[in-house]
Design a protein around this motif. Sequence first.
Motif, PDB file in Angstrom:
ATOM      1  N   GLN A 155      17.941  -1.774  46.050  1.00  0.00           N
ATOM      2  CA  GLN A 155      18.549  -0.476  45.745  1.00  0.00           C
ATOM      3  C   GLN A 155      18.576   0.420  46.978  1.00  0.00           C
ATOM      4  O   GLN A 155      19.549   1.119  47.240  1.00  0.00           O
ATOM      5  N   VAL A 265      14.168  -1.690  34.206  1.00  0.00           N
ATOM      6  CA  VAL A 265      15.006  -1.026  35.211  1.00  0.00           C
ATOM      7  C   VAL A 265      15.554  -2.055  36.198  1.00  0.00           C
ATOM      8  O   VAL A 265      16.752  -2.089  36.498  1.00  0.00           O
ATOM      9  N   GLN A 268      17.884  -4.632  34.286  1.00  0.00           N
ATOM     10  CA  GLN A 268      19.181  -4.046  33.954  1.00  0.00           C
ATOM     11  C   GLN A 268      20.032  -3.840  35.204  1.00  0.00           C
ATOM     12  O   GLN A 268      21.243  -4.062  35.183  1.00  0.00           O
ATOM     13  N   TYR A 269      19.377  -3.411  36.296  1.00  0.00           N
ATOM     14  CA  TYR A 269      20.149  -3.176  37.525  1.00  0.00           C
ATOM     15  C   TYR A 269      20.781  -4.477  38.028  1.00  0.00           C
ATOM     16  O   TYR A 269      21.922  -4.480  38.496  1.00  0.00           O
ATOM     17  N   LYS A 275      26.239  -0.838  39.270  1.00  0.00           N
ATOM     18  CA  LYS A 275      26.135   0.395  38.483  1.00  0.00           C
ATOM     19  C   LYS A 275      24.721   0.640  37.972  1.00  0.00           C
ATOM     20  O   LYS A 275      23.964  -0.303  37.745  1.00  0.00           O
ATOM     21  N   HIS A 276      24.389   1.911  37.741  1.00  0.00           N
ATOM     22  CA  HIS A 276      23.210   2.276  36.967  1.00  0.00           C
ATOM     23  C   HIS A 276      23.695   2.642  35.567  1.00  0.00           C
ATOM     24  O   HIS A 276      24.524   3.545  35.423  1.00  0.00           O
ATOM     25  N   LEU A 277      23.186   1.966  34.556  1.00  0.00           N
ATOM     26  CA  LEU A 277      23.527   2.317  33.174  1.00  0.00           C
ATOM     27  C   LEU A 277      22.354   3.065  32.554  1.00  0.00           C
ATOM     28  O   LEU A 277      21.212   2.909  32.993  1.00  0.00           O
ATOM     29  N   ALA A 278      22.637   3.842  31.513  1.00  0.00           N
ATOM     30  CA  ALA A 278      21.543   4.518  30.808  1.00  0.00           C
ATOM     31  C   ALA A 278      20.532   3.477  30.328  1.00  0.00           C
ATOM     32  O   ALA A 278      20.908   2.391  29.873  1.00  0.00           O
ATOM     33  N   LEU A 279      19.247   3.775  30.433  1.00  0.00           N
ATOM     34  CA  LEU A 279      18.199   2.853  29.996  1.00  0.00           C
ATOM     35  C   LEU A 279      17.676   3.316  28.643  1.00  0.00           C
ATOM     36  O   LEU A 279      17.158   4.429  28.503  1.00  0.00           O
ATOM     37  N   GLY A 282      14.178   4.835  28.048  1.00  0.00           N
ATOM     38  CA  GLY A 282      13.537   4.854  29.371  1.00  0.00           C
ATOM     39  C   GLY A 282      12.751   6.146  29.563  1.00  0.00           C
ATOM     40  O   GLY A 282      13.171   7.208  29.115  1.00  0.00           O
ATOM     41  N   LYS A 283      11.599   6.036  30.208  1.00  0.00           N
ATOM     42  CA  LYS A 283      10.772   7.226  30.450  1.00  0.00           C
ATOM     43  C   LYS A 283      11.073   7.757  31.845  1.00  0.00           C
ATOM     44  O   LYS A 283      10.900   7.048  32.837  1.00  0.00           O
ATOM     45  N   ARG A 284      11.562   8.984  31.917  1.00  0.00           N
ATOM     46  CA  ARG A 284      11.887   9.574  33.218  1.00  0.00           C
ATOM     47  C   ARG A 284      10.617   9.836  34.018  1.00  0.00           C
ATOM     48  O   ARG A 284       9.567  10.135  33.450  1.00  0.00           O
TER      49      ARG A 284
ATOM     50  N   GLU B 164      26.726   8.641  38.367  1.00  0.00           N
ATOM     51  CA  GLU B 164      25.550   8.048  37.718  1.00  0.00           C
ATOM     52  C   GLU B 164      24.266   8.825  38.031  1.00  0.00           C
ATOM     53  O   GLU B 164      23.174   8.405  37.656  1.00  0.00           O
ATOM     54  N   GLU B 248      17.594  11.070  40.947  1.00  0.00           N
ATOM     55  CA  GLU B 248      17.344  10.239  39.774  1.00  0.00           C
ATOM     56  C   GLU B 248      18.681   9.795  39.192  1.00  0.00           C
ATOM     57  O   GLU B 248      19.606  10.601  39.073  1.00  0.00           O
ATOM     58  N   GLU B 250      20.932   7.422  36.123  1.00  0.00           N
ATOM     59  CA  GLU B 250      20.952   7.351  34.657  1.00  0.00           C
ATOM     60  C   GLU B 250      19.976   6.344  34.067  1.00  0.00           C
ATOM     61  O   GLU B 250      19.573   6.456  32.916  1.00  0.00           O
ATOM     62  N   ASP B 251      19.613   5.337  34.874  1.00  0.00           N
ATOM     63  CA  ASP B 251      18.694   4.305  34.362  1.00  0.00           C
ATOM     64  C   ASP B 251      17.229   4.673  34.616  1.00  0.00           C
ATOM     65  O   ASP B 251      16.361   3.812  34.503  1.00  0.00           O
ATOM     66  N   THR B 252      16.967   5.914  34.965  1.00  0.00           N
ATOM     67  CA  THR B 252      15.636   6.452  35.293  1.00  0.00           C
ATOM     68  C   THR B 252      15.154   6.025  36.685  1.00  0.00           C
ATOM     69  O   THR B 252      14.082   6.434  37.115  1.00  0.00           O
TER      70      THR B 252
END
Lengths: 381, 381
Positions: A155, A265, A268-269, A275-279, A282-284, B164, B248, B250-252
């Motif tokens: 990343q 994370v 999924q990545y 892309k980053h998709l919503a998790l 997921g805990k921020r 994102e 940060e 979207e995927d945290t």
Amino acid sequence: MKFISLLGATGSIGTQTLDVIRNHSDKFRLVAISVGQNIELTRKVISEFKPELVSVKNQADYETLKGEFDSSIKFTFGNEGLVEVAVYDKADILVNAVMGSIGLFPTLQAIHAKKTIALANKETLVTAGHLVMSAAKENGVSILPVDSEHSAIFQCLQGENDKEISRLIITASGGSFRDKSREELTNVTVDQALNHPNWSMGAKITIDSATMMNKGLEVIEAHWLFNLPFEQIDVLLHRESIIHSMVEFEDTSVKAQLGTPDMRVAIQYALSYPKHLALHDGKRLNLAEIGKLHFQEMDYNRFLCLKLAFQAGKAGGSLPTVLNAANEAAVSAFLNRKISFLQIDDLVEKALEKHEIIKYPDLDAINLVDQETREYIHSLI
Amino acid sequence: MKFISLLGATGSIGTQTLDVIRNHSDKFRLVAISVGQNIELTRKVISEFKPELVSVKNQADYETLKGEFDSSIKFTFGNEGLVEVAVYDKADILVNAVMGSIGLFPTLQAIHAKKTIALANKETLVTAGHLVMSAAKENGVSILPVDSEHSAIFQCLQGENDKEISRLIITASGGSFRDKSREELTNVTVDQALNHPNWSMGAKITIDSATMMNKGLEVIEAHWLFNLPFEQIDVLLHRESIIHSMVEFEDTSVKAQLGTPDMRVAIQYALSYPKHLALHDGKRLNLAEIGKLHFQEMDYNRFLCLKLAFQAGKAGGSLPTVLNAANEAAVSAFLNRKISFLQIDDLVEKALEKHEIIKYPDLDAINLVDQETREYIHSLI
């Protein structure tokens, strides 16, 4: 829509991969899986995801399962089954989440079938990094890391030029025994070793974390994935596992990837890349709540396995294969209560010392070295 | 070779910019500078870098200097001189390192002249972000941040999709008085305020760090640079100034840029973008040596200026112009020992309360609001 084959669907990474697919069913579809011996869970996975191809470890389980589902699902088994799943023609991506060097051959076959590889099986690169990376290059295939450390580095390298990297800094939590001296490790038990402070993972990798061999395997994996000499790879003790790893560039600028420890994370990545998709759930990260992050230099005498891994990596050739096979055999013996915790690195060291390095081993040579090393470890127990 | 114009060549950012140019003379060439009243240093800069155009603040200094150098160097002065340097035709990049809202007009002119802008003058975006960003868009011009925080965010966004982003996390050291309560601030002196724990900077920005207005200006600047609503911009207290800021997704997943505090990293990156070049005498980050990084939530009652900045930013229109002008006037009065430290945010608050917002102010309206605000602050002192 990306079509996914998954090796090791019922393991720790496997089930978390299923969770990612479940929560993005508009983007990912599971088409083929391999599983081990957890048949109960396999039934549930088949019912929920309806993969087209299922490979189980044993023939007996294969016979049982294939009678239970309708004929639209194809069943297979054994090592051939693993390969069949890995190269399944409808799949775009192979997620390799099996444990140990058994993951190597299916990965190579998938590369030749031009599948994108999402690699959680670090033993594949440790034991045959030169074969895997050159096959990937020849076939124009991407190897996307699923480990949190390598995903962090990957990343951080987006939009950057690899030639401007001065150093990779791989963080290490220190595992279950980070606060124990070597003397205090003499009598630790399997249950103590399995109690990792930050991550919930499979048994083998949790033991590897406690010996720090896991970090050693990651260093070798990073060497191959990011094409950097071992002199440019550092390991830093960081108790909280919040900074997952870092990249330093020539101007002293350092990029890091951080987050609440959650393997999904990285998984999924690899699937959603770039892309980053919503998790889902997921805990921020809340650094104010965490308050402090700690960093400490690695003690290579305390964590002998890490030192051995650097040595094997730098020597190269067939020596990392020995490192990995000896470690797998020793960890398995420890988990079966046949040896003590400190015997793990002792056995690995013996195997490394005994081996005469083959400079450019092919797949047959690697398999032979792997097998001979395991036999040698067994002979010592 | 990139040709560079530099506004504010003898200031803190200016001299560090010169250091970067000096150490990469094969890549950067200084063609035009503006300076203030430090004529001794100006002489040295001219002798070393031989710029083609030099603008000084006062006509008297202009008369003095132009007799001292040969006619190949053109001299000019005043506000017209600033603009002449900003649009100098041989320059590819304008580094705007002047202090205060005086930087706005030359920046706009440079944008129209299609210069890439390396922006250290945060007041430019705070006071007229809507004009600057729309002019940059129209002219296809890049605005590259020179602040360490915005450079950090900019570096973290390389290779990423802005859509994102879930949050920017701007770190704040807390400035000279971070360990004092509001009560303890009553009698602090100018010298105490100028003693910043981590960064060596100009006087105005060091006071802004102590009041936390600097962070407020940075929040507004980030809003414009990265096109994000204020609700997606957080400020985090981080004493060590090692993590320069974070993004940060979207995927945290959080990306951070770290390093030993050294403004030259951000300056050089703006000049060398998208490359990282070796940093002369740069100190590599050693987290093991640092040991711990601390994080703490911001206290918006303790740091009233930051709260006021968020309020002004969210309200928008001409209110950020008032915030900035009132702050400049109040800080100047504090530096001249005319008001106490706590009167700074008191005066800024009064100016904000009094102002009737103009929704879409043009440049003339901004200049008028700026002037009226300064007059109002002076009337209160």
